[in-house]
Design a protein around this motif. Structure first.
Motif, mmCIF file in Angstrom:
data_model
loop_
_atom_site.group_PDB
_atom_site.id
_atom_site.type_symbol
_atom_site.label_atom_id
_atom_site.label_comp_id
_atom_site.label_asym_id
_atom_site.label_seq_id
_atom_site.Cartn_x
_atom_site.Cartn_y
_atom_site.Cartn_z
ATOM 1 N N VAL A 127 -12.779 6.328 -2.844
ATOM 2 C CA VAL A 127 -12.922 5.154 -3.709
ATOM 3 C C VAL A 127 -14.391 4.905 -4.028
ATOM 4 N N THR A 154 -12.795 -4.603 -8.085
ATOM 5 C CA THR A 154 -12.949 -3.207 -8.495
ATOM 6 C C THR A 154 -12.168 -2.255 -7.591
ATOM 7 N N ARG A 166 -15.844 6.883 -6.705
ATOM 8 C CA ARG A 166 -15.350 6.588 -8.051
ATOM 9 C C ARG A 166 -15.940 5.295 -8.615
ATOM 10 N N ASN A 167 -16.034 4.249 -7.795
ATOM 11 C CA ASN A 167 -16.505 2.973 -8.344
ATOM 12 C C ASN A 167 -17.919 2.599 -7.893
ATOM 13 N N LEU A 226 -8.986 -2.816 -6.735
ATOM 14 C CA LEU A 226 -7.558 -2.909 -7.057
ATOM 15 C C LEU A 226 -6.975 -1.628 -7.661
ATOM 16 N N PRO A 227 -7.675 -0.936 -8.536
ATOM 17 C CA PRO A 227 -7.092 0.295 -9.091
ATOM 18 C C PRO A 227 -6.879 1.401 -8.044
ATOM 19 N N TYR A 228 -7.456 1.220 -6.863
ATOM 20 C CA TYR A 228 -7.385 2.265 -5.840
ATOM 21 C C TYR A 228 -6.556 1.844 -4.627
ATOM 22 N N VAL A 229 -5.720 0.832 -4.815
ATOM 23 C CA VAL A 229 -4.895 0.343 -3.710
ATOM 24 C C VAL A 229 -3.987 1.439 -3.177
ATOM 25 N N SER A 230 -3.404 2.234 -4.057
ATOM 26 C CA SER A 230 -2.482 3.291 -3.613
ATOM 27 C C SER A 230 -3.194 4.307 -2.725
ATOM 28 N N GLU A 231 -4.428 4.652 -3.064
ATOM 29 C CA GLU A 231 -5.192 5.600 -2.236
ATOM 30 C C GLU A 231 -5.509 4.989 -0.872
#
Length: 225
Positions: free
Chosen positions: A180, A9, A183-184, A11-16
């Motif tokens: 993060v 969960t 969000r998750n 992975l979508p926030y790797v850039s942050e």
């Protein structure tokens, strides 16, 4: 059935997370260099300056070492605008971390300088060196070699303490983790990952500085042998 871990969960926030990590690393590198450089100036003025500069530098060191870092950060970011001095968040973080590291490093350096034999200074003056030349070549470099491990530890402490800059909305590693998690809602996974990243940062930082120190002070180690 107990809760299950799901690191996917994140992975979508790797850039942050990478952005936060980059900010933390840049803050650490810049403030380490600027803080130790400022510490050299503070120590010199405290030992060889005029009475008012010695008093001023001593007061700065004592105030910084006896107040919480987060209070220093808030004073710079929230307090100075009351005097008409507007500072953005990242600049306030750099300034607070630099001043904090410089105060502690100045005391560490002063202890190393006080361990210098008086005879070495007298010999340097007899050779025609000025006070500044004696301070640089005879006092400062050997003092750095003596206290280098302590300076590394202090720099790591400041790096770990940098987590509080998230309180003034600097997008560092801790701010990214909070973002993060909001969000998750996977608090355990997020903060476990951040804990491991800080641990890795501290380890890499210590190893890198120790390797650099072996090169910088190789001749000092040779003399001690």
């Amino acid at each position: 059935m107990g809760p299950t871990l799901d690191f996917l969960t994140l992975l979508p926030y790797v850039s942050e997370l990478v952005r936060g990590l980059t900010t933390t690393v840049i803050l650490t590198v810049v403030t380490t260099l600027s803080g130790i450089a400022l510490a050299v100036v503070v120590v010199y003025l405290r030992l060889h300056g005029r009475p008012w500069t010695r008093f001023g530098m001593g007061s700065y060191v004592e105030i910084t070492r006896n107040t919480p870092f987060i209070v220093q950060l808030f004073f710079i970011f929230f307090g100075l605008p009351g005097l008409g001095i507007e500072i953005d968040a990242i600049t306030a973080a750099f300034l607070a971390m630099t001043l904090n590291l410089a105060a502690y490093s100045a005391e560490i350096l002063r202890a190393g300088i006080n361990a210098t034999a008086q005879g070495q200074l007298e010999a340097a003056r007899a050779l025609g060196m000025t006070r500044l030349q004696s301070y640089r070549h005879v006092v400062l470099v050997p003092a750095f070699a003596r206290v280098y491990p302590a300076l590394i530890s202090q720099s790591i402490i400041v790096m770990l303490g940098s987590a509080v800059v998230s309180q003034i909305s600097v997008f560092d590693l801790t701010y990214a983790a909070n973002f993060v998690q909001s969000r998750n809602f996977r608090s355990f996974e997020v903060y476990l990952l951040i804990t491991l990243v800080y641990l890795l940062l501290a380890f890499v930082m210590r190893r890198a500085f120790m390797l650099a120190g072996k090169r910088l002070f190789a001749y000092q180690q040779g003399e001690q042998r």
